[in-house]
Every structure is written in structure tokens, then in C-alpha cells.
Design a protein around this motif. Structure first.
Motif, PDB file in Angstrom:
ATOM      1  N   ILE A 192     -29.714  -0.103  20.303  1.00 47.54           N
ATOM      2  CA  ILE A 192     -29.733  -1.336  19.510  1.00 47.54           C
ATOM      3  C   ILE A 192     -31.200  -1.662  19.092  1.00 47.54           C
ATOM      4  N   ILE A 193     -31.924  -1.818  20.131  1.00 44.35           N
ATOM      5  CA  ILE A 193     -33.323  -2.223  19.935  1.00 44.35           C
ATOM      6  C   ILE A 193     -34.084  -1.348  19.026  1.00 44.35           C
ATOM      7  N   ILE A 194     -33.781   0.077  19.093  1.00 40.86           N
ATOM      8  CA  ILE A 194     -34.488   0.937  18.342  1.00 40.86           C
ATOM      9  C   ILE A 194     -34.138   0.913  17.060  1.00 40.86           C
ATOM     10  N   GLY A 195     -32.760   0.775  16.654  1.00 39.30           N
ATOM     11  CA  GLY A 195     -32.450   0.595  15.244  1.00 39.30           C
ATOM     12  C   GLY A 195     -32.806  -0.905  14.699  1.00 39.30           C
ATOM     13  N   LYS A 196     -32.572  -2.113  15.289  1.00 40.12           N
ATOM     14  CA  LYS A 196     -32.838  -3.234  14.621  1.00 40.12           C
ATOM     15  C   LYS A 196     -34.209  -3.437  14.583  1.00 40.12           C
ATOM     16  N   THR A 197     -35.237  -3.002  15.337  1.00 43.06           N
ATOM     17  CA  THR A 197     -36.684  -3.203  15.292  1.00 43.06           C
ATOM     18  C   THR A 197     -37.487  -1.938  15.324  1.00 43.06           C
ATOM     19  N   ALA A 198     -37.314  -0.957  16.229  1.00 40.46           N
ATOM     20  CA  ALA A 198     -38.462   0.030  16.329  1.00 40.46           C
ATOM     21  C   ALA A 198     -38.483   1.005  14.956  1.00 40.46           C
ATOM     22  N   ARG A 199     -37.165   1.293  14.266  1.00 44.31           N
ATOM     23  CA  ARG A 199     -37.241   2.142  13.211  1.00 44.31           C
ATOM     24  C   ARG A 199     -37.818   1.655  11.897  1.00 44.31           C
ATOM     25  N   LEU A 200     -37.916   0.226  12.066  1.00 41.58           N
ATOM     26  CA  LEU A 200     -38.878  -0.304  10.808  1.00 41.58           C
ATOM     27  C   LEU A 200     -40.300  -0.154  10.938  1.00 41.58           C
ATOM     28  N   ILE A 201     -40.480  -0.497  12.085  1.00 39.58           N
ATOM     29  CA  ILE A 201     -42.009  -0.216  12.649  1.00 39.58           C
ATOM     30  C   ILE A 201     -42.292   1.051  12.543  1.00 39.58           C
ATOM     31  N   GLU A 202     -41.663   2.328  12.938  1.00 37.79           N
ATOM     32  CA  GLU A 202     -41.823   3.413  12.661  1.00 37.79           C
ATOM     33  C   GLU A 202     -41.901   3.915  11.307  1.00 37.79           C
TER      34      GLU A 202
END
Length: 322
Positions: free
Chosen positions: A164-174
Motif C-alpha cells: 500500500i505505501i509503495i503504491g500510494k506514496t513511493a511510486r509517485l516519488i519514483e
């Protein structure tokens, strides 16, 4: 952190001015909503990361603002939609947009910002940039959907939580980091290194955010203390608490989160247990691993100003208090 502070102070005025001018061109029904969220004091970490990686890979043109600011618009759109879905009262210390302008206007403003972000990315005529933006939007939406699904049937599932945290936050920062590299014409290997930096930084960022929800007062975070708990969200501090408690207590808490039956007194008691167990601090310890992983992806970039700032940005994520 001196280089980081100087870099942000130098670049942020132009980023904020560009965002303000773009928002001014929106339809009057949604313009004020967009300016409300954009003017509420965001850190602008996503546009700054795009700019930093573009320059780190040798981009020398001065047309970077549209690409960098597209990432901030995407982020702002998700905040508008999230606050509506969560029925949140505060965002960055200000009344949430849907309470000020209405739900219809807020949803439409989020839609408009998503569309504008895509249009801004397309201005470069670079298919890679458009693809990265589209992928970033899709992955962020998937993370939000997974979070809502998880909140309806919460469990002690670290793997789901991390997804969840990868999808909702980390992917956009990536995505922000990859867009900077792609704007500069970086090789696939170089873009991957930038993306891995962003992915790990994003994980650390959200872990710290989840820790702050239990540890920092509203006056610092601009959000209600224990807001995640009140919204029924299972984050790492709560997972740690339940893992070290008795099984019956954990099952009872999960059931209360599922049906929204936690009282104010119960929430206050859980917040105190998290503090006593130092579970927020332990969540920051978990974030420290990802910060070091992020910094390790910069090893092939040399020692220029942008690399120094990127390293300091990672350290700042770990130590921030809001």
C-alpha cells in the motif's frame, strides 16, 4: 543540511510561481480549490526531485518547470481526492478543501489537476515522459484502492501494508525521479538508478509519515493526531503494537477498526500504548534502512551539487517532524 536548504530556497520561488500561474488558468469553478491545496504549504519534494535528477544527468535547459510541476499537480490531486474519501477535516493545518468549497468542486478540481499534469508533461513531445506520468498515476490509484480495500478488512499483514505505501506514496516519488532522468536523456540504467532512489525514499517518507501520525501534535503536522487510527488505517506503529500484544486483543482491535466502533477513549489509550512502546521510533528505524538504500543508488553520479542535495534530502526525510 545547508546545501539542501540553500537549493530549496533558490528554486522554490520559481516552482511556486509556475504552479500559481497554471492554476490561474483553470475554470473558475475549480480554480480556488486548486489554489487552496497548492498554496497550503507543501514541501514540493516531487518537483524538486525531478529538477535535481535532470540536472544531475546534465540537463541545462530552463524549461524544466512544466515537467517538475506536473508531479506536484498529480500529488495535489490525490490529496484532494483522499481527503474527500477519508472525510478529513484538516490538510497541512488548514480546513480540507471539500469542507471549504464543497465536495463536487473538490472532486472536479482533482480531476482538472490530473488532466493538467498530463498536458504539462506532453509539452515536451517525449513519449517516455508521458508514459511515466501515466504509469505514476495508475500505480498511485492502485495503492489508494488497495488501502481502502485493506481498511474494510484490516489484518496484521506487513506485506499488504508495504504494498500500500509503495503504491500510494513511493511510486509517485519514483516517478518524479525517473522523469528528471528521462528529461535529461539518461540511459535506461541511469533512469533505473534514479527510480530506485525515489522508490526507497518514498517508502521511507511514508513510514516516517505513519510514525508522525502517532507522535507529533497537530500544530506540527497540520493533521489531527492519531488520524490514521480514527480512520481505521492499519500502519506500522499499530502493527508493531498488535504484534507484541496478546492475540485476543489484536483481534478485538482489528474488528473495532473494521466496523468503526473505536471510542475517543479507546483511541487515546491506543495512542498512549504506541508512545509507551516507542513504536513510532521503531517505525523510523525501519525507515532508516530505506534511506540508506536510496543513498546507495547515487554512487555512480559523482559528487556535484545535485548529488549532495539528494543525499541530504534523504537524510531530511528521516529526521523531519512534519
Amino acid at each position: 543540511m545547508d546545501e539542501l536548504l540553500r537549493y530549496f530556497q533558490r528554486e522554490l520561488p520559481a516552482i511556486n510561481d509556475f504552479l500559481d500561474k497554471e492554476a490561474d488558468q483553470l475554470n473558475g469553478l475549480v480554480r480556488d480549490v486548486a489554489k487552496h491545496i497548492l498554496g497550503s504549504g507543501g514541501k514540493r519534494i516531487r518537483p524538486m526531485l525531478t529538477l535535481l535528477f535532470a540536472r544531475a544527468f546534465g540537463y541545462a535547459k530552463d524549461d524544466h518547470h512544466a515537467m517538475a510541476c506536473a508531479l506536484e499537480l498529480l500529488h495535489s490531486a490525490t490529496l484532494l481526492h483522499d481527503d474527500y474519501l477519508d472525510d478529513a477535516e484538516l490538510r497541512r493545518g488548514r480546513d480540507a478543501a471539500h469542507l471549504v468549497f464543497g465536495r463536487t468542486e473538490t472532486i472536479l478540481a482533482g480531476d482538472a489537476l490530473l488532466a493538467l499534469a498530463n498536458e504539462m508533461g506532453a509539452r515536451y513531445g517525449n513519449p517516455r515522459l508521458s508514459w511515466l506520468l501515466a504509469k505514476g498515476i495508475m500505480e498511485t490509484a492502485a495503492g489508494e484502492i488497495e488501502e481502502i480495500e485493506f481498511s474494510r478488512n484490516p489484518s496484521l499483514d506487513r506485506e499488504t501494508y508495504m504494498g500500500i505505501i509503495i503504491g500510494k506514496t513511493a511510486r509517485l516519488i519514483e516517478c518524479a525521479c525517473r522523469c528528471g532522468a528521462a528529461l535529461a536523456g539518461a540511459t535506461p540504467e541511469q533512469e533505473d538508478a534514479a527510480g530506485e532512489y525515489g522508490l526507497n525514499l518514498g517508502i521511507a517518507f511514508q513510514l516516517v509519515d505513519d510514525a508522525l501520525d502517532y507522535a507529533s501534535p497537530t500544530s506540527e503536522t497540520g493533521k489531527p493526531e492519531g488520524g490514521d487510527l480514527k480512520e481505521g488505517k492499519v500502519t506500522l506503529p499499530l502493527i508493531l503494537l498488535m504484534e507484541e500484544g496478546d492475540e485476543a486483543g489484536a483481534e478485538a482491535l482489528l474488528e473495532a477498526l473494521k466496523d468503526g466502533s473505536l471510542s475517543e477513549g479507546q483511541c487515546a489509550d491506543i495512542l498512549e500504548q504506541v508512545r509507551e512502546g516507542r513504536y513510532s521510533e521503531r517505525t523510523r528505524d525501519e525507515a532508516a534502512f530505506y534511506v540508506e538504500e536510496a543513498k546507495s543508488r547515487l554512487d555512480g553520479l559523482g559528487t556535484g551539487e545535485e548529488v549532495t542535495v539528494l543525499k541530504q534530502a534523504a537524510d531530511f526525510v528521516l529526521t523531519r517532524t512534519k
